[in-house]
Scaffold this motif. Structure first.
Motif, PDB file in Angstrom:
ATOM      1  N   SER A 377     -13.612  -8.462 -48.013  1.00  0.00           N
ATOM      2  CA  SER A 377     -14.796  -8.329 -48.864  1.00  0.00           C
ATOM      3  C   SER A 377     -16.088  -8.400 -48.058  1.00  0.00           C
ATOM      4  CB  SER A 377     -14.807  -9.436 -49.929  1.00  0.00           C
ATOM      5  OG  SER A 377     -14.917 -10.709 -49.335  1.00  0.00           O
ATOM      6  N   LEU A 378     -15.972  -8.712 -46.762  1.00  0.00           N
ATOM      7  CA  LEU A 378     -17.153  -8.754 -45.901  1.00  0.00           C
ATOM      8  C   LEU A 378     -17.432  -7.363 -45.332  1.00  0.00           C
ATOM      9  CD1 LEU A 378     -16.460 -12.031 -43.897  1.00  0.00           C
ATOM     10  CD2 LEU A 378     -18.278 -11.684 -45.544  1.00  0.00           C
ATOM     11  N   PRO A 379     -18.689  -7.079 -44.990  1.00  0.00           N
ATOM     12  CA  PRO A 379     -18.992  -5.803 -44.335  1.00  0.00           C
ATOM     13  C   PRO A 379     -18.169  -5.651 -43.061  1.00  0.00           C
ATOM     14  CG  PRO A 379     -21.013  -6.900 -45.027  1.00  0.00           C
ATOM     15  CD  PRO A 379     -19.899  -7.881 -45.239  1.00  0.00           C
ATOM     16  N   GLN A 380     -17.430  -4.543 -42.961  1.00  0.00           N
ATOM     17  CA  GLN A 380     -16.509  -4.374 -41.839  1.00  0.00           C
ATOM     18  C   GLN A 380     -17.205  -4.074 -40.520  1.00  0.00           C
ATOM     19  OE1 GLN A 380     -12.960  -4.978 -42.307  1.00  0.00           O
ATOM     20  NE2 GLN A 380     -14.123  -5.897 -44.001  1.00  0.00           N
ATOM     21  N   ASP A 381     -18.522  -3.806 -40.565  1.00  0.00           N
ATOM     22  CA  ASP A 381     -19.254  -3.588 -39.321  1.00  0.00           C
ATOM     23  C   ASP A 381     -19.840  -4.881 -38.760  1.00  0.00           C
ATOM     24  OD1 ASP A 381     -21.059  -3.991 -41.344  1.00  0.00           O
ATOM     25  OD2 ASP A 381     -22.419  -2.363 -40.760  1.00  0.00           O
ATOM     26  N   MET A 382     -19.537  -6.007 -39.400  1.00  0.00           N
ATOM     27  CA  MET A 382     -20.031  -7.301 -38.945  1.00  0.00           C
ATOM     28  C   MET A 382     -19.305  -7.706 -37.654  1.00  0.00           C
ATOM     29  SD  MET A 382     -20.446 -10.632 -41.389  1.00  0.00           S
ATOM     30  CE  MET A 382     -21.347  -9.682 -42.604  1.00  0.00           C
ATOM     31  N   ALA A 383     -20.044  -8.270 -36.701  1.00  0.00           N
ATOM     32  CA  ALA A 383     -19.472  -8.582 -35.389  1.00  0.00           C
ATOM     33  C   ALA A 383     -18.272  -9.533 -35.497  1.00  0.00           C
ATOM     34  CB  ALA A 383     -20.556  -9.184 -34.486  1.00  0.00           C
ATOM     35  N   ALA A 384     -18.392 -10.581 -36.312  1.00  0.00           N
ATOM     36  CA  ALA A 384     -17.304 -11.553 -36.438  1.00  0.00           C
ATOM     37  C   ALA A 384     -16.055 -10.914 -37.036  1.00  0.00           C
ATOM     38  CB  ALA A 384     -17.756 -12.731 -37.300  1.00  0.00           C
ATOM     39  N   VAL A 385     -16.240  -9.970 -37.961  1.00  0.00           N
ATOM     40  CA  VAL A 385     -15.102  -9.289 -38.582  1.00  0.00           C
ATOM     41  C   VAL A 385     -14.432  -8.358 -37.582  1.00  0.00           C
ATOM     42  CG1 VAL A 385     -14.403  -7.724 -40.430  1.00  0.00           C
ATOM     43  CG2 VAL A 385     -16.115  -9.484 -40.868  1.00  0.00           C
ATOM     44  N   LYS A 386     -15.242  -7.611 -36.827  1.00  0.00           N
ATOM     45  CA  LYS A 386     -14.680  -6.716 -35.811  1.00  0.00           C
ATOM     46  C   LYS A 386     -13.872  -7.497 -34.779  1.00  0.00           C
ATOM     47  CE  LYS A 386     -18.071  -2.946 -35.901  1.00  0.00           C
ATOM     48  NZ  LYS A 386     -19.112  -2.245 -35.101  1.00  0.00           N
ATOM     49  N   THR A 387     -14.414  -8.624 -34.329  1.00  0.00           N
ATOM     50  CA  THR A 387     -13.705  -9.446 -33.346  1.00  0.00           C
ATOM     51  C   THR A 387     -12.425 -10.007 -33.931  1.00  0.00           C
ATOM     52  OG1 THR A 387     -15.819 -10.037 -32.329  1.00  0.00           O
ATOM     53  CG2 THR A 387     -13.926 -11.397 -31.770  1.00  0.00           C
ATOM     54  N   PHE A 388     -12.471 -10.408 -35.200  1.00  0.00           N
ATOM     55  CA  PHE A 388     -11.269 -10.927 -35.866  1.00  0.00           C
ATOM     56  C   PHE A 388     -10.159  -9.882 -35.875  1.00  0.00           C
ATOM     57  CE2 PHE A 388      -8.703 -11.259 -39.705  1.00  0.00           C
ATOM     58  CZ  PHE A 388      -8.196 -12.541 -39.592  1.00  0.00           C
ATOM     59  N   GLU A 389     -10.496  -8.658 -36.239  1.00  0.00           N
ATOM     60  CA  GLU A 389      -9.492  -7.587 -36.273  1.00  0.00           C
ATOM     61  C   GLU A 389      -8.945  -7.311 -34.878  1.00  0.00           C
ATOM     62  OE1 GLU A 389      -8.238  -6.449 -38.884  1.00  0.00           O
ATOM     63  OE2 GLU A 389      -9.641  -7.207 -40.378  1.00  0.00           O
ATOM     64  N   LYS A 390      -9.822  -7.351 -33.885  1.00  0.00           N
ATOM     65  CA  LYS A 390      -9.389  -7.125 -32.508  1.00  0.00           C
ATOM     66  C   LYS A 390      -8.459  -8.248 -32.032  1.00  0.00           C
ATOM     67  CE  LYS A 390     -12.647  -5.519 -29.929  1.00  0.00           C
ATOM     68  NZ  LYS A 390     -13.825  -5.416 -29.040  1.00  0.00           N
ATOM     69  N   ALA A 391      -8.800  -9.493 -32.412  1.00  0.00           N
ATOM     70  CA  ALA A 391      -7.960 -10.629 -32.035  1.00  0.00           C
ATOM     71  C   ALA A 391      -6.615 -10.569 -32.751  1.00  0.00           C
ATOM     72  CB  ALA A 391      -8.682 -11.934 -32.348  1.00  0.00           C
ATOM     73  N   GLN A 392      -6.624 -10.162 -34.008  1.00  0.00           N
ATOM     74  CA  GLN A 392      -5.378 -10.041 -34.756  1.00  0.00           C
ATOM     75  C   GLN A 392      -4.446  -9.004 -34.139  1.00  0.00           C
ATOM     76  OE1 GLN A 392      -4.937 -12.827 -36.597  1.00  0.00           O
ATOM     77  NE2 GLN A 392      -4.297 -11.615 -38.349  1.00  0.00           N
ATOM     78  N   GLU A 393      -5.048  -7.941 -33.612  1.00  0.00           N
ATOM     79  CA  GLU A 393      -4.242  -6.887 -32.993  1.00  0.00           C
ATOM     80  C   GLU A 393      -3.619  -7.359 -31.685  1.00  0.00           C
ATOM     81  OE1 GLU A 393      -4.774  -2.251 -31.450  1.00  0.00           O
ATOM     82  OE2 GLU A 393      -6.397  -3.267 -32.518  1.00  0.00           O
ATOM     83  N   ALA A 394      -4.394  -8.094 -30.892  1.00  0.00           N
ATOM     84  CA  ALA A 394      -3.879  -8.573 -29.599  1.00  0.00           C
ATOM     85  C   ALA A 394      -3.010  -9.812 -29.749  1.00  0.00           C
ATOM     86  CB  ALA A 394      -5.048  -8.857 -28.652  1.00  0.00           C
ATOM     87  N   PHE A 395      -3.368 -10.668 -30.725  1.00  0.00           N
ATOM     88  CA  PHE A 395      -2.629 -11.921 -30.954  1.00  0.00           C
ATOM     89  C   PHE A 395      -2.387 -12.074 -32.454  1.00  0.00           C
ATOM     90  CE2 PHE A 395      -5.372 -12.381 -27.278  1.00  0.00           C
ATOM     91  CZ  PHE A 395      -4.518 -12.875 -26.291  1.00  0.00           C
ATOM     92  N   PRO A 396      -1.367 -11.423 -33.003  1.00  0.00           N
ATOM     93  CA  PRO A 396      -1.121 -11.498 -34.454  1.00  0.00           C
ATOM     94  C   PRO A 396      -1.032 -12.946 -34.939  1.00  0.00           C
ATOM     95  CG  PRO A 396       0.295  -9.853 -33.451  1.00  0.00           C
ATOM     96  CD  PRO A 396      -0.380 -10.584 -32.321  1.00  0.00           C
TER      97      PRO A 396
END
Length: 451
Positions: A377-396
């Motif tokens: 529900s957060l804006p997907q262009d937000m820095a914290a959200v982008k980093t979260f998705e990147k971290a989830q991809e590298a470290f599920p």
């Protein structure tokens, strides 16, 4: 005068008593909610985790000297900040190009947004002194701050525009300043009293912080709605030739009863939220019931008294381009009869036209993006959200690990430690679960939290 005195007293009592809000550990349900309560009672409140994602420069690994130095600087700065209780050992990705550093934050989860400020400053310094190394931040603190900012902005916009838009619509509908102001005034005073009175039961049932915004939006809506019942009915009776007092009596006998039925129906329906067993739902139900009860009481007491006092002066402040028009008895009925006759004459055309109008009115709703409150529900262009998705991809699961809470007389006793060791072995053998990254133990050794 009595109504204004009631509102002032309600606001004064609320300010003197203070409103108790829900702690973060009280918002969960089921086993998850019980685990949060156990952790809070044991003094392990630093459940908020901040995650730092460190990426090595191209063609280099996480073991390169510049990357290792950056990680060491980040860990040292986190410990010096005074906001971090535990610095986990870095997790290394399978390609050795990324490291994940988990920081356990001190204090309550609700304070996590403020706790990340010095950490963010330390990361800015690390970026400046280690050019080429990717250093990004996400986690409970930074995401919570972004989420709170978004929610506050949404509620502030609703609060900012709801009152003037409501007044403008009523002004155009009634064509008179005084008539438009009465519903808004009733709604706003009901909201003020509701915000004050909710402080009293909040000491038995703490309320969610945004309950004030719910009181404003719901209170203004029902206050205006109930006032419209009276005003419309009173106007119709006056147009039919009744005197002012007789018109008010007729409105009280019809619209007054409708207000009571409507108010009690709303309160009965939202009371069902108490059955959910969730304090978050219960606090909203309490807020809605209080403000609806106040608006209902004002509508059947102060509103008719005010209309009686004003008399014909309720039509003051008319729009210059709106002519005063009296609706004769039977005119409205003849209008609807004529419309019904045309509809029955051409039912198919009327049905198609009605559907077309409804579709046009509903068009804005088709653009709504409905999502569960949280990351999506957060804006997907937000820095914290982008980093979260990147971290989830590298470290599920690594950026927001699952928490297992163990409660025993002594969690350091051999049988409990053996069970924790078996959990670690089971996690190692499982396909979709990583090994525990850390175990925190309460001071009295009765509770352990396994990440």
């Amino acid at each position: 005068m009595g109504w204004l005195l009631f509102v002032v007293l309600a606001v004064g009592i609320g300010g003197a008593v203070g409103t108790q809000t829900l702690g973060s550990y009280e918002k969960g349900t089921g086993e998850s909610g019980r685990a949060d309560t156990v952790l809070h009672d044991a003094g392990i409140d630093d459940a908020a985790t901040e995650t730092i994602l460190v990426t090595a420069p191209k063609d280099r690994t996480i073991h390169a000297p510049i990357v290792k130095d950056a990680i060491a600087q980040i860990e040292a700065a986190a410990r010096r900040s005074g906001k971090v209780s535990v610095v986990r050992e870095p997790q290394i990705s399978s390609d050795r190009g990324t490291a994940l550093i988990q920081l356990q934050l001190k204090g309550d989860v609700e304070e996590a947004g403020d706790a990340v400020t010095p950490i963010s400053a330390a990361l800015d310094h690390a970026r400046a002194t280690h050019l080429g190394v990717g250093i990004e931040q996400t986690g409970d603190g930074s995401i919570m701050k972004a989420y709170d900012d978004t929610m506050k902005s949404d509620f502030q916009q609703a609060e900012l525009f709801s009152v003037p838009i409501t007044f403008a619509i009523l002004f155009l509908a009634f064509g008179a300043l005084v008539a438009a102001g009465i519903p808004v005034l009733l709604g706003l005073t009901a909201v003020a009293a509701g915000m004050g009175l909710i402080a009293i039961p909040s000491h038995l049932l703490p309320v969610e912080e945004s309950s004030a915004s719910v009181i404003l939006l719901i209170g203004l809506a029902v206050g205006v709605d109930y006032a419209l019942f009276y005003l419309r009915r009173e106007r119709e009776e006056r147009a039919a030739g009744r005197e002012a007092e007789a018109a008010l009596e007729a409105a009280a006998a019809t619209s007054g009863r409708a207000i009571l039925v409507s108010g009690f129906t709303v309160m009965a329906s939202v009371a069902g939220m108490f059955a959910a067993g969730n304090k978050w739902y219960s606090s909203y139900a309490l807020a809605i019931m209080i403000v609806v009860a106040i608006a209902m009481a004002g509508s059947v007491t102060v509103l008719p008294a005010l209309l009686s006092k004003l008399g014909d002066r309720v039509e003051r402040g008319r729009l210059p381009f709106v002519k005063r028009r009296e609706i004769r008895a039977g005119e409205a009925g003849r209008l609807w009869s004529a419309l019904l006759e045309r509809v029955l004459r051409r039912p198919l055309v009327s049905a198609v036209a009605a559907v077309a109008v409804l579709v046009a009115l509903a068009a804005p709703v088709t653009g709504l993006d409905l999502r569960e409150q949280g990351m999506k529900s957060l804006p997907q262009d937000m820095a914290a959200v982008k980093t979260f998705e990147k971290a989830q991809e590298a470290f599920p699961g690594g950026s927001r690990p699952a928490m297992v809470v163990v409660q025993a007389r002594d969690v350091t006793a051999p049988p409990v430690q053996d069970a924790i060791a078996k959990l670690r072995e089971a996690a190692d053998d499982a396909r979709d679960i990583a090994a525990p990254t850390g175990v925190d133990i309460s001071r009295d050794k009765t509770v352990a939290r396994i990440a």
